[in-house]
Design a protein around this motif. Sequence first.
Motif, short mmCIF file in Angstrom:
data_model
loop_
_atom_site.label_atom_id
_atom_site.label_comp_id
_atom_site.label_asym_id
_atom_site.label_seq_id
_atom_site.Cartn_x
_atom_site.Cartn_y
_atom_site.Cartn_z
N ALA A 162 1.50 -10.14 -14.63
CA ALA A 162 2.12 -10.70 -16.00
C ALA A 162 2.03 -12.18 -15.14
CB ALA A 162 3.34 -10.91 -16.08
N ALA A 163 2.20 -12.68 -13.96
CA ALA A 163 2.04 -14.15 -13.83
C ALA A 163 1.32 -14.66 -13.86
CB ALA A 163 3.11 -14.21 -12.64
N LEU A 164 -0.01 -13.94 -13.39
CA LEU A 164 -1.17 -14.68 -13.30
C LEU A 164 -1.72 -14.57 -14.96
CD1 LEU A 164 -2.71 -11.97 -10.92
CD2 LEU A 164 -1.94 -15.23 -10.14
N ASP A 165 -1.89 -13.93 -15.64
CA ASP A 165 -1.82 -13.90 -16.70
C ASP A 165 -0.59 -15.69 -17.54
OD1 ASP A 165 -3.16 -12.23 -17.55
OD2 ASP A 165 -1.30 -10.76 -18.04
N ASP A 166 0.35 -15.63 -17.06
CA ASP A 166 1.43 -17.03 -17.37
C ASP A 166 0.56 -17.79 -17.31
OD1 ASP A 166 2.99 -14.92 -18.86
OD2 ASP A 166 4.42 -15.37 -17.24
N GLU A 167 0.39 -18.14 -15.91
CA GLU A 167 0.05 -18.94 -15.09
C GLU A 167 -2.02 -19.14 -15.76
OE1 GLU A 167 0.75 -21.44 -14.11
OE2 GLU A 167 3.25 -20.50 -14.19
N LYS A 168 -2.30 -18.10 -15.99
CA LYS A 168 -4.20 -18.35 -16.61
C LYS A 168 -5.21 -18.41 -15.94
CE LYS A 168 -2.62 -19.72 -20.94
NZ LYS A 168 -1.94 -19.68 -20.84
N LEU A 169 -4.33 -17.72 -14.45
CA LEU A 169 -5.21 -17.24 -13.24
C LEU A 169 -6.26 -15.50 -13.00
CD1 LEU A 169 -2.55 -19.22 -10.73
CD2 LEU A 169 -4.84 -20.50 -11.16
N THR A 170 -5.69 -15.45 -14.04
CA THR A 170 -5.78 -13.88 -14.02
C THR A 170 -7.71 -13.78 -13.61
OG1 THR A 170 -4.78 -12.88 -15.42
CG2 THR A 170 -6.67 -11.69 -15.13
N ARG A 171 -8.38 -14.58 -14.14
CA ARG A 171 -9.61 -14.34 -13.84
C ARG A 171 -10.49 -15.19 -12.74
NH1 ARG A 171 -12.61 -12.21 -17.96
NH2 ARG A 171 -14.64 -12.82 -17.47
N GLN A 172 -9.60 -16.35 -12.06
CA GLN A 172 -10.27 -16.45 -10.83
C GLN A 172 -8.92 -15.96 -9.92
OE1 GLN A 172 -9.36 -18.22 -13.44
NE2 GLN A 172 -8.42 -20.07 -12.54
N THR A 173 -8.86 -14.80 -9.75
CA THR A 173 -7.74 -14.73 -9.02
C THR A 173 -7.74 -12.78 -8.55
OG1 THR A 173 -5.81 -15.24 -9.16
CG2 THR A 173 -5.67 -13.60 -8.15
N ILE A 174 -8.39 -12.54 -7.20
CA ILE A 174 -8.51 -11.15 -7.08
C ILE A 174 -7.30 -10.26 -6.08
CG2 ILE A 174 -9.99 -9.26 -5.51
CD1 ILE A 174 -12.10 -12.21 -4.53
N VAL A 175 -6.79 -8.94 -7.07
CA VAL A 175 -5.74 -8.58 -6.61
C VAL A 175 -6.07 -7.30 -6.58
CG1 VAL A 175 -4.04 -7.44 -7.58
CG2 VAL A 175 -4.65 -9.38 -8.98
N ILE A 176 -5.14 -6.98 -5.36
CA ILE A 176 -5.59 -5.73 -4.00
C ILE A 176 -5.41 -5.10 -3.83
CG2 ILE A 176 -6.90 -4.82 -2.45
CD1 ILE A 176 -8.20 -6.69 -1.76
N TYR A 177 -4.93 -3.57 -3.99
CA TYR A 177 -3.58 -2.95 -3.94
C TYR A 177 -4.26 -2.20 -3.20
CZ TYR A 177 -0.08 0.42 -4.70
OH TYR A 177 1.11 1.10 -4.59
N PHE A 178 -3.10 -1.91 -2.29
CA PHE A 178 -3.67 -0.43 -1.30
C PHE A 178 -2.02 -0.38 -0.41
CE2 PHE A 178 -4.85 -3.74 1.64
CZ PHE A 178 -4.01 -3.65 2.56
N SER A 179 -2.14 0.93 -0.22
CA SER A 179 -0.61 1.39 0.58
C SER A 179 -0.91 2.40 2.44
CB SER A 179 -0.64 2.78 -0.12
OG SER A 179 -1.01 4.17 -0.18
N ASP A 180 -0.34 3.00 2.86
CA ASP A 180 0.07 3.53 3.61
C ASP A 180 -0.95 4.86 4.18
OD1 ASP A 180 0.57 3.52 6.06
OD2 ASP A 180 2.64 3.23 6.42
N ASN A 181 -0.62 5.58 5.00
CA ASN A 181 -1.60 6.52 4.78
C ASN A 181 -0.74 7.22 5.17
OD1 ASN A 181 -1.37 5.35 7.52
ND2 ASN A 181 -1.79 7.21 8.27
N GLY A 182 -0.80 8.65 4.27
CA GLY A 182 -0.62 9.56 4.89
C GLY A 182 1.17 9.99 4.28
N PRO A 183 1.51 11.14 4.17
CA PRO A 183 3.40 11.39 3.80
C PRO A 183 3.84 11.48 5.02
CG PRO A 183 1.64 13.48 2.88
CD PRO A 183 0.72 12.16 2.79
N ASN A 184 4.74 11.51 4.87
CA ASN A 184 5.38 10.65 6.31
C ASN A 184 5.70 12.83 6.57
OD1 ASN A 184 5.60 9.19 7.19
ND2 ASN A 184 7.59 8.54 6.32
N SER A 185 6.69 13.69 5.62
CA SER A 185 6.32 14.90 5.47
C SER A 185 5.28 15.52 4.91
CB SER A 185 7.69 15.62 5.09
OG SER A 185 8.54 15.36 3.83
#
Length: 349
Positions: free
Chosen positions: A16-39
């Motif tokens: 939403a902040a990227l949208d507000d600043e008009k930066l969405t189209r020129q910003t690469i957003v990457i989401y990834f996680s840690d590996n494997g569950p602990n249990s």
Amino acid sequence: LAMCENIDANVGRVLAALDDEKLTRQTIVIYFSDNGPNSFRWNGGLKGRKGSTDEGGVRSPLLVRWPSVVPAGTVVAPIAGAIDLLPTLADLTGAKPVGTKPLDGVNLAAFVRGEPAAVSDRVLFQTWNRKVSGRTQTHRLDADGKLFDMTADPGQKTDVAAKEPTVAARLAKAVAAFRTDVLSITAKKEDRPFTVGYKAFPTTSLPARDGVPHGTIRRSAGAPNCSYFTHWTKPDDSVTWEIEVATAGRYRVEVLHTCAAANVGAKVELSLGNAKLSATVTAAHDPDAYGANHDRVPRVGESLMKDFHPLALGTVALPAGRGTLTLRSPEIPGPQSIEVRGLTLTLLE
């Protein structure tokens, strides 16, 4: 589910902040996680958990959003690892990596853009506690030498090494080479002090995780990640960090600590060569540990946490160069001294 909702909400705030600043189209957003569950819990039918080198212990999701370049719904089919992020992002952004040494990773930018490209038949290696597993686009050789067809059998239930001896031999040879080329080097103890005092990053945290206890001092749990130092019962006890001071100057020092009322009056001293400063604990801060009543599964080897408060030791002049940073408690009027979560050093000038 509450954590998933929390992540969704906060990722939404970023977008939403990227949208507000008009930066969405020129910003690469990457989401990834840690590996494997602990249990052992739901893991999509994959074998293994954190600490294993099987698919369920190492596979992680990775999502990319770049509306002006990446078509929505694009699925990158080739196997990938964190080592691929640098060459891929360098290509996507037009940045040129610094240095002349070859990169371990593969450039997957074409796949991210949704363009046709050839899939290389490379091997990705996963290692943990000297165990090694090798993964190609279609197969995995596990740490015990069993071969699995990951397309037909993603849960690793049937060993096909006898049916596909050529594939098994190729991966076994690749794993052996990895042990020789990589693990033989990483097995050597590296002499790498913790850097302190870069002007561009004036504040350095030295957590208990990276400290070395001496004497009666113990960690709150076997796993170092969230542990803290406790059972500090003797004046000769200490905690040390090997550091290298990048910038000579004055540093403000704080110790993240707890202290029971019976231990108020303990003196805490920090030294590096001839540089030394100290402070006396004048007030109790003894919060209860938390976590046990909120976890869905028992913690095994992991520490419960506390709310640690900063104890200001003052400022000290530190010379540039390498040395051993030593935390002591020369006066312990109660059963023990403070509990320590870590140090913070801030370059002032």
